[in-house]
Design a protein around this motif. Structure first.
Motif, mmCIF file in Angstrom:
data_model
loop_
_atom_site.group_PDB
_atom_site.id
_atom_site.type_symbol
_atom_site.label_atom_id
_atom_site.label_comp_id
_atom_site.label_asym_id
_atom_site.label_seq_id
_atom_site.Cartn_x
_atom_site.Cartn_y
_atom_site.Cartn_z
ATOM 1 N N ALA A 34 0.828 -1.209 0.000
ATOM 2 C CA ALA A 34 0.000 0.000 0.000
ATOM 3 C C ALA A 34 0.856 1.250 0.000
ATOM 4 C CB ALA A 34 -0.938 -0.006 1.208
ATOM 5 N N SER A 35 1.941 1.247 0.791
ATOM 6 C CA SER A 35 2.795 2.428 0.854
ATOM 7 C C SER A 35 3.533 2.645 -0.467
ATOM 8 C CB SER A 35 3.808 2.286 1.997
ATOM 9 O OG SER A 35 4.681 1.199 1.767
ATOM 10 N N ASN A 36 3.798 1.578 -1.196
ATOM 11 C CA ASN A 36 4.459 1.701 -2.490
ATOM 12 C C ASN A 36 3.505 2.154 -3.581
ATOM 13 O OD1 ASN A 36 6.936 0.898 -1.477
ATOM 14 N ND2 ASN A 36 6.592 -1.270 -1.918
ATOM 15 N N ALA A 37 2.235 1.847 -3.445
ATOM 16 C CA ALA A 37 1.251 2.193 -4.470
ATOM 17 C C ALA A 37 -0.080 2.544 -3.813
ATOM 18 C CB ALA A 37 1.084 1.039 -5.459
ATOM 19 N N PRO A 38 -0.146 3.666 -3.074
ATOM 20 C CA PRO A 38 -1.407 4.034 -2.410
ATOM 21 C C PRO A 38 -2.473 4.435 -3.424
ATOM 22 C CG PRO A 38 0.192 5.800 -2.202
ATOM 23 C CD PRO A 38 0.927 4.636 -2.803
ATOM 24 N N THR A 39 -3.719 4.220 -3.063
ATOM 25 C CA THR A 39 -4.844 4.569 -3.918
ATOM 26 C C THR A 39 -5.779 5.513 -3.173
ATOM 27 O OG1 THR A 39 -6.187 2.706 -3.146
ATOM 28 C CG2 THR A 39 -4.739 2.312 -5.044
ATOM 29 N N LEU A 40 -6.683 6.135 -3.912
ATOM 30 C CA LEU A 40 -7.666 7.027 -3.290
ATOM 31 C C LEU A 40 -8.572 6.245 -2.349
ATOM 32 C CD1 LEU A 40 -8.866 9.875 -3.105
ATOM 33 C CD2 LEU A 40 -10.337 9.287 -5.058
ATOM 34 N N GLU A 41 -8.918 5.026 -2.717
ATOM 35 C CA GLU A 41 -9.779 4.201 -1.870
ATOM 36 C C GLU A 41 -9.119 3.929 -0.527
ATOM 37 O OE1 GLU A 41 -9.184 3.682 -5.087
ATOM 38 O OE2 GLU A 41 -11.187 4.335 -5.734
ATOM 39 N N LEU A 42 -7.825 3.650 -0.537
ATOM 40 C CA LEU A 42 -7.105 3.412 0.709
ATOM 41 C C LEU A 42 -7.083 4.667 1.569
ATOM 42 C CD1 LEU A 42 -5.275 1.725 2.553
ATOM 43 C CD2 LEU A 42 -3.338 2.398 1.125
ATOM 44 N N ILE A 43 -6.859 5.803 0.954
ATOM 45 C CA ILE A 43 -6.824 7.071 1.688
ATOM 46 C C ILE A 43 -8.168 7.339 2.354
ATOM 47 C CG2 ILE A 43 -6.621 9.577 1.411
ATOM 48 C CD1 ILE A 43 -4.616 8.944 -0.887
ATOM 49 N N LYS A 44 -9.245 7.095 1.634
ATOM 50 C CA LYS A 44 -10.578 7.347 2.191
ATOM 51 C C LYS A 44 -10.864 6.484 3.417
ATOM 52 C CE LYS A 44 -12.851 8.942 -2.052
ATOM 53 N NZ LYS A 44 -13.880 8.640 -3.089
ATOM 54 N N ARG A 45 -10.241 5.316 3.471
ATOM 55 C CA ARG A 45 -10.438 4.455 4.636
ATOM 56 C C ARG A 45 -9.676 4.962 5.858
ATOM 57 N NH1 ARG A 45 -10.044 0.102 0.771
ATOM 58 N NH2 ARG A 45 -7.888 -0.342 1.409
ATOM 59 N N LEU A 46 -8.664 5.791 5.629
ATOM 60 C CA LEU A 46 -7.836 6.276 6.725
ATOM 61 C C LEU A 46 -8.281 7.623 7.275
ATOM 62 C CD1 LEU A 46 -4.280 5.380 5.305
ATOM 63 C CD2 LEU A 46 -5.490 4.214 7.149
ATOM 64 N N VAL A 47 -8.861 8.468 6.438
ATOM 65 C CA VAL A 47 -9.209 9.817 6.872
ATOM 66 C C VAL A 47 -10.649 9.862 7.393
ATOM 67 C CG1 VAL A 47 -7.627 10.792 5.170
ATOM 68 C CG2 VAL A 47 -10.045 10.556 4.597
ATOM 69 N N PRO A 48 -10.997 10.908 8.146
ATOM 70 C CA PRO A 48 -12.373 11.027 8.635
ATOM 71 C C PRO A 48 -13.364 11.178 7.488
ATOM 72 C CG PRO A 48 -10.889 12.527 9.802
ATOM 73 C CD PRO A 48 -10.126 12.000 8.636
ATOM 74 N N THR A 49 -14.593 10.705 7.712
ATOM 75 C CA THR A 49 -15.660 10.943 6.758
ATOM 76 C C THR A 49 -16.092 12.413 6.857
ATOM 77 O OG1 THR A 49 -17.384 10.381 8.359
ATOM 78 C CG2 THR A 49 -16.461 8.568 7.037
ATOM 79 N N ASP A 50 -16.974 12.833 5.957
ATOM 80 C CA ASP A 50 -17.447 14.218 5.984
ATOM 81 C C ASP A 50 -18.101 14.543 7.326
ATOM 82 O OD1 ASP A 50 -16.576 14.357 3.390
ATOM 83 O OD2 ASP A 50 -18.573 14.209 2.490
ATOM 84 N N SER A 51 -18.956 13.657 7.814
ATOM 85 C CA SER A 51 -19.658 13.904 9.073
ATOM 86 C C SER A 51 -18.695 13.879 10.261
ATOM 87 C CB SER A 51 -20.779 12.882 9.273
ATOM 88 O OG SER A 51 -20.261 11.556 9.277
ATOM 89 N N GLN A 52 -17.728 12.976 10.234
ATOM 90 C CA GLN A 52 -16.740 12.935 11.309
ATOM 91 C C GLN A 52 -15.895 14.201 11.326
ATOM 92 O OE1 GLN A 52 -14.800 9.270 10.210
ATOM 93 N NE2 GLN A 52 -15.843 8.085 11.805
ATOM 94 N N MET A 53 -15.517 14.677 10.140
ATOM 95 C CA MET A 53 -14.693 15.873 10.074
ATOM 96 C C MET A 53 -15.466 17.084 10.581
ATOM 97 S SD MET A 53 -11.587 16.639 9.335
ATOM 98 C CE MET A 53 -11.492 17.853 10.651
#
Length: 219
Positions: A34-53
């Motif tokens: 994952a660190s060698n080839a991160p994707t947008l889907e992976l990022i979305k799983r790590l960051v807060p959702t809109d409501s959480q933010m």
């Protein structure tokens, strides 16, 4: 499954490897990939959702986060502006068809840079969030000191860690939205989803196994 993973799974019993150890190895390998080839889907799983933010920003006044539409639009412009500027230079006619190869390579790298920045920030946020969670959970210890005010009346350690995690959440969320805009523009212009670059790994099975074992051990 990689060759190394197959070998470890097949020899787990012979080497007295527990299922937990095998699972740890697989998780370590997944993190390396994952660190060698991160994707947008992976990022979305790590960051807060809109409501959480939104909840984080409301609870922590120090958090700085941009407007969603502005951030997304910046990501769109990041790619579209480059496309409009470079298309007349980097495209060519090949048998009465336009060749976009050179332009695509440039846009791949531009989107890749946005994805890389967002992924790095998302990982940093996850680390700060975990530290804050661990410190907060330690309050269950009746001999705790973390929630007691210091002599200077400042925030206690756990509260400070939660504040830092909240601020990093704002950074990670903002960069993730910008990256999402860049990916959207790329899809519109190139007619396909952006994909991370995957180098052709020609290392031997033993070399890959050694690298993955080192990753599992944290070095």
């Amino acid at each position: 499954m990689s060759d190394a993973n197959r070998n470890i799974a097949a020899n787990a019993t012979a080497r007295n490897l527990s299922p937990a150890r095998v699972r740890q190895f697989k998780e370590a390998e997944a993190r390396v990939k994952a660190s060698n080839a991160p994707t947008l889907e992976l990022i979305k799983r790590l960051v807060p959702t809109d409501s959480q933010m939104a909840a984080i920003a409301q609870r922590f006044p120090s958090v700085k986060v941009g407007e969603y539409d502005e951030l997304f639009g910046a990501g769109l412009s990041l790619v579209r502006d480059q496309y409009e500027t470079l298309a007349p230079i980097l495209t060519s006619e090949d048998r009465h068809e336009t060749n976009f190869t050179a332009l695509k390579l440039v846009l791949d790298r531009i989107v890749g840079a946005a994805i890389g920045a967002a992924y790095g920030s998302a990982n940093h946020y996850e680390g700060r969030r975990t530290a804050a969670k661990d410190a907060t959970n330690s309050f269950s210890n009746e001999h705790r000191d973390e929630d007691r005010q210091g002599v200077d009346g400042g925030d206690n350690r756990a509260a400070n860690l939660r504040r830092i995690a909240a601020e990093k959440a704002g950074h990670a969320y903002s960069l993730a939205v910008l990256a999402a805009g860049a990916c959207e523009a790329y899809r519109d212009l190139m007619g396909s989803d952006w994909q991370p670059y995957q180098p052709n790994n020609r290392r031997s099975v033993s070399e890959r196994a050694a690298a993955e074992e080192a990753a599992a051990l944290g070095f």
